[in-house]
Design a protein around this motif. Structure first.
Motif, PDB file in Angstrom:
ATOM      1  N   SER A 790      -2.926   3.425 -11.280  1.00  0.00           N
ATOM      2  CA  SER A 790      -4.370   3.659 -11.375  1.00  0.00           C
ATOM      3  C   SER A 790      -4.996   3.932 -10.011  1.00  0.00           C
ATOM      4  CB  SER A 790      -5.056   2.447 -12.020  1.00  0.00           C
ATOM      5  OG  SER A 790      -4.830   1.273 -11.259  1.00  0.00           O
ATOM      6  N   HIS A 791      -4.228   3.743  -8.928  1.00  0.00           N
ATOM      7  CA  HIS A 791      -4.762   3.944  -7.582  1.00  0.00           C
ATOM      8  C   HIS A 791      -4.151   5.162  -6.899  1.00  0.00           C
ATOM      9  CE1 HIS A 791      -6.313  -0.013  -8.283  1.00  0.00           C
ATOM     10  NE2 HIS A 791      -5.124  -0.586  -8.230  1.00  0.00           N
ATOM     11  N   LEU A 792      -3.603   6.092  -7.653  1.00  0.00           N
ATOM     12  CA  LEU A 792      -2.916   7.228  -7.051  1.00  0.00           C
ATOM     13  C   LEU A 792      -3.838   8.048  -6.155  1.00  0.00           C
ATOM     14  CD1 LEU A 792      -0.653   8.500 -10.001  1.00  0.00           C
ATOM     15  CD2 LEU A 792      -0.012   7.099  -8.030  1.00  0.00           C
ATOM     16  N   SER A 793      -5.081   8.237  -6.579  1.00  0.00           N
ATOM     17  CA  SER A 793      -6.000   9.054  -5.783  1.00  0.00           C
ATOM     18  C   SER A 793      -6.277   8.404  -4.430  1.00  0.00           C
ATOM     19  CB  SER A 793      -7.311   9.275  -6.545  1.00  0.00           C
ATOM     20  OG  SER A 793      -7.910   8.031  -6.869  1.00  0.00           O
ATOM     21  N   PHE A 794      -6.351   7.082  -4.397  1.00  0.00           N
ATOM     22  CA  PHE A 794      -6.572   6.386  -3.123  1.00  0.00           C
ATOM     23  C   PHE A 794      -5.349   6.508  -2.223  1.00  0.00           C
ATOM     24  CE2 PHE A 794      -7.923   3.396  -0.066  1.00  0.00           C
ATOM     25  CZ  PHE A 794      -6.891   2.494   0.153  1.00  0.00           C
ATOM     26  N   PHE A 795      -4.168   6.282  -2.778  1.00  0.00           N
ATOM     27  CA  PHE A 795      -2.954   6.399  -1.976  1.00  0.00           C
ATOM     28  C   PHE A 795      -2.790   7.826  -1.437  1.00  0.00           C
ATOM     29  CE2 PHE A 795      -1.207   2.947  -4.986  1.00  0.00           C
ATOM     30  CZ  PHE A 795      -1.750   1.947  -4.187  1.00  0.00           C
ATOM     31  N   ALA A 796      -3.137   8.818  -2.272  1.00  0.00           N
ATOM     32  CA  ALA A 796      -2.887  10.213  -1.899  1.00  0.00           C
ATOM     33  C   ALA A 796      -3.712  10.654  -0.706  1.00  0.00           C
ATOM     34  CB  ALA A 796      -3.158  11.124  -3.092  1.00  0.00           C
TER      35      ALA A 796
END
Length: 844
Positions: A790-796
């Motif tokens: 659910s945090h892929l956008s933050f990690f990316a």
């Protein structure tokens, strides 16, 4: 049908054979989550059937009726169904359980069916007691306790019979027939089956017992509790079976030498130490005179004297050369002082001491052996503001960075802890922003860090600050602190339905330059739900005003702040240090806070009066720590196991009462039927704990046994009941339940010792998973395996997404993280690099 449970009321003068008898009666049933349950009644001969629940008739419109005729007797038959919802059952609180009963009519009278009890099934999230890590010697017994979470039906050992009111046939509704839910044990994720291994068994109290420890018993053990609602896993406990070394027999004496001595030797190999066992004590070489002191030694002569003089001269020359090299090195490094962050916090550096050897020979953990050829490099430079005289030094290790189990930990001590802590606080308090810092050191941690990172922890509070590698720019050294504030000491404005859900925590100094986000970990007492809460992270500015820096659920990927919210803790990513708090605003009456209920009483009772103190506090470690410390000062002891109550935003107060006090031995001095804590005193969160006192008076000084009940409940909400039954003079069975445990030793861990993942392995994982992979074997798949997708956008949006994932894993799993599970997750990505988890000698 259970005719023994029915009650018939015949009409005088009628045929009793025509009284209704039940073909199907309602059965005991559990409500799972919010799904209503179905109750069925069928009787013949019957003209009418109605349900009665808790003494009240169910409305006719809520009945589903079906009439038919019995084929064999020709008598009228009637079948009735009703649905019972969770809301109906929740309205009943106290000793009485929710029950329903059928009443059937015929021309000859009425008949009542057996009562069916409807209970709400649940299984709490937190285990009452979790297994703890152990280190045991070979063939020693192992006992791993496990007390499963409270639940209905309760979690029991597999195969135990269920205490039903009666045995009946399971209908279409959700019922529990046969055996109760299970408590199982996992060894490295494999089920422990006592029937296959006679060396282990599970007690009725759910403890796992290993009769004689074997090397194969070295593993991570997890207790699993299940019932019809959920499946809960305890924290894994690492059990290490070690072998202490023992000497082999002495060898034969050697031949007598020219120096009139002979020798013999032995080895530490019978057995050799394993898994961190102790080395053999004593010498491995024994030398004796072999001529009964009759050997005549000749004088050395002038040749020996010349040899000794020459050796001394060479040693003096080497010493002078070393001093010259040190002076040259110091002058070259003189510019390092300008790069040190001058925050004027500490007055001396840290020196690493006492390195405990890691546990080896563990096939279930990461296969990296310690590097015995480790070298150290000394860096010279000021760790504090510039002072007169030489600069202090600190050491950094360049060899193997962390043992696979995380057992090797560099313990850091201050040269003068008390004086430094007082000086640290006094200097901070001179600045306006830090006027409200606590004046003690029990709620504070601080240390000196460089680009290798580290970790600060305030013991027994659940509060920590993870400083990942490279978060501090290379060449910089920062003095960083972490502080817990009391809510009443910090003015935090709350508006509308807002409430404080977490402790108020400061980390600083503010304004330091960070190149990677640090992770602040703190507990919270909310039951987060997107439909019930609006959660915001607040930060205090240097001017003292509070502002919303993050609205959870609406984060922008490139934002300076980010939050991973879990059941009892939140992990805040931030590149700016400061003072933070988590605040929730209720969106509906379903929003609830977790309150922990604690019962304390005096250890010694010297008068006729006996006080029972009931505490209602936020379900966070810091609030628990404060109450335990207070009760230690008051001389109190815990008299019941703690309970958790869900306090809803319904504007209803919290009530407390004591019942069933034996009047022949005790009398209550309470003048009203219950005590009450106002809703707003609990909901605003500015007081971490509130308490009420019940004063009981003994009839006789010899009275020592106390049996009563204490009820705590929110009006039209959740409630808990405590059954007290103990001896006030000698019963201390609950005294150790709240013993404060050390959280990883010292509050400050510097460098690789602060991390579970060895540094070189971390760099290999980042290098392998950061680049996009067409087969999907990159950091995105790792996030999915770790349930962080659910945090892929933050990690990316970060320079190294894999580093962010590993940093979050470190924050969530220190110090008891299972590296084997992380290794399995990474290995399952299908990366072609088979040596991802090995380190060569050249790399060390």
């Amino acid at each position: 049908a259970q005719q023994s449970a029915t009650v018939a009321n015949p009409v005088p003068g009628t045929n009793p054979d025509l009284l209704p008898h039940f073909l199907v009666e309602p059965e005991d049933v559990y409500i799972v989550k919010n799904k209503p349950v179905l109750l069925v009644c069928k009787a013949t001969p019957a003209t009418q059937i109605f349900f009665k629940c808790n003494g009240e008739w169910v409305r006719q419109v809520d009945h589903a009726m079906e009439r038919s005729t019995d084929g064999s007797s020709g008598l009228p038959t009637m079948e009735v169904r009703i649905n019972v919802s969770r809301q109906q059952v929740e309205k009943v609180f106290g000793l009485e359980e929710y029950w329903c009963q059928c009443v059937a009519w015929s021309s000859s009278g009425t008949t009542k069916s057996q009562k069916a009890y409807i209970r709400i099934a649940y299984l709490r999230k937190n285990f009452e007691q979790e297994p703890l890590a152990k280190e045991v010697s070979l063939e020693q017994g192992i006992v791993l306790p496990c007390r499963p979470p409270e639940g209905i039906p309760p979690a029991e050992v597999r195969g135990a019979p269920m205490p039903l009111h009666r045995q009946g046939q399971c209908g279409q509704a959700v019922q529990w027939c046969g055996s109760l839910p299970q408590v199982e044990w996992l060894r490295n994720e494999d089920l422990v089956d006592p029937s296959l291994d006679p060396n282990v068994y599970i007690t009725r109290e759910h403890s796992l017992v290993v009769r004689q420890a074997r090397l194969a018993d070295t593993a991570n053990y997890t207790c699993v509790a299940k019932n019809i609602v959920a499946r809960r896993r305890s924290a894994s406990a690492a059990v290490i079976v070690y072998v202490d070394g023992s000497w082999s027999p002495w060898s034969k004496w050697s031949a007598c030498g020219l120096d009139c001595t002979h020798w013999r030797s032995r080895e530490c190999s019978d057995p050799a130490p394993r898994n961190g066992g102790e080395e053999c004590r004593g010498a491995d070489l024994d030398t004796r005179n072999c001529t009964n002191d009759l050997c005549v030694h000749t004088a050395s002569g002038s040749e020996d004297v010349a040899l000794y003089v020459g050796l001394i001269a060479v040693a003096v020359c080497l010493l002078l050369l070393l001093l010259v090299l040190i002076l040259v090195y110091c002058r070259k490094k003189e510019g390092l002082d300008s790069d040190v962050a001058d925050s004027s916090i500490l007055t001396s550096g840290f020196q690493p001491v006492s390195i405990k050897p890691s546990k080896a020979d563990n096939p279930h953990l990461l296969t990296i052996q310690p590097d015995l050829s480790t070298t150290t490099t000394t860096y010279q430079g000021s760790l504090c503001p510039r002072q007169e005289g030489p600069s202090p030094k600190f050491q950094l290790t360049n060899g193997h960075l962390l043992s696979p189990l995380g057992g090797g930990r560099h313990t850091l001590h201050h040269s003068s802890p008390t004086s430094e802590a007082e000086d640290f606080v006094s200097r901070l308090s001179t600045q306006n922003y830090f006027r409200s810092l606590p004046r003690g050191t029990s709620n504070m941690a601080y240390g000196t860090f460089n680009f290798l990172g580290g970790r600060l922890m305030i013991p027994n509070t659940g509060i920590s600050l993870l400083i990942p590698p490279d978060a501090i720019p290379r060449g910089k050294i920062y003095e960083i602190y972490l502080t817990l504030h009391k809510p009443e000491d910090v003015r935090l404005p709350l508006a509308g339905c807002q409430t404080l859900l977490s402790p108020i925590v400061s980390c600083g100094p503010p304004g330091v330059l960070l190149t990677r986000p640090v992770i602040l970990t703190m507990d919270h007492c909310g039951e987060p739900s997107p439909d019930s809460w609006s959660l915001r992270l607040k930060k205090q500015s240097c001017e003292g005003s509070w502002e919303d820096v993050l609205h959870l659920g609406e984060e922008a990927p490139s934002h300076l702040y980010y939050c991973q919210l879990e059941a009892g803790a939140c992990y805040v990513f931030t590149e700016q240090l400061g003072r933070f708090a988590l605040v929730g605003e209720a969106l509906s009456v379903a929003a609830s806070k977790r309150l922990k209920l604690l019962l304390f009483a005096p250890v010694a009772c010297t008068s006729l009066e006996y006080n029972i103190r009931v505490y209602c506090l936020h379900d966070t470690h810091d609030a628990l720590k404060e109450v335990v410390q207070l009760e230690k000062q008051l001389g109190g002891q815990l008299i019941q196991e703690p309970r958790v109550l869900h306090f809803k935003d319904s504007y209803h107060n919290l009530r407390l009462s004591v019942h069933d006090v034996p009047s022949s031995l005790w009398k209550s001095k309470l003048l009203v039927s219950y005590q009450e804590i106002p809703f707003y005193h609990i909901w605003n969160g500015t007081q971490q704990y509130l308490h009420c006192t019940f004063t009981l008076e003994r009839v006789s000084p010899s009275t020592s046994d106390l049996a009563c009940k204490v009820w705590v409940w929110q009006v039209e909400g959740d409630g808990q009941s405590f059954n007290i039954n103990f001896n006030i003079t000698k019963d201390t069975r609950f005294a150790e339940l709240l013993a404060l445990e050390s959280e990883g030793g010292v509050p400050a861990l510097v460098g690789p010792s602060a991390f579970k993942i060895p540094f070189l392995i971390r760099q290999k994982i980042i290098t392998s998973l950061d680049p996009p992979c067409s087969r999907g074997a990159d950091w995105r798949t790792l996030a999915q395996k770790l349930h962080l997708d659910s945090h892929l956008s933050f990690f990316a949006c970060k320079p190294s997404p894999t580093a962010m994932i590993l940093n979050l894993w470190e924050a969530r799993h220190f110090p008891n993280g299972n590296l084997s599970q992380l290794a399995a997750a990474v290995a399952g990505l299908g990366q072609p690099d088979a040596g991802l988890f090995t380190v060569s000698e050249a790399e060390c």
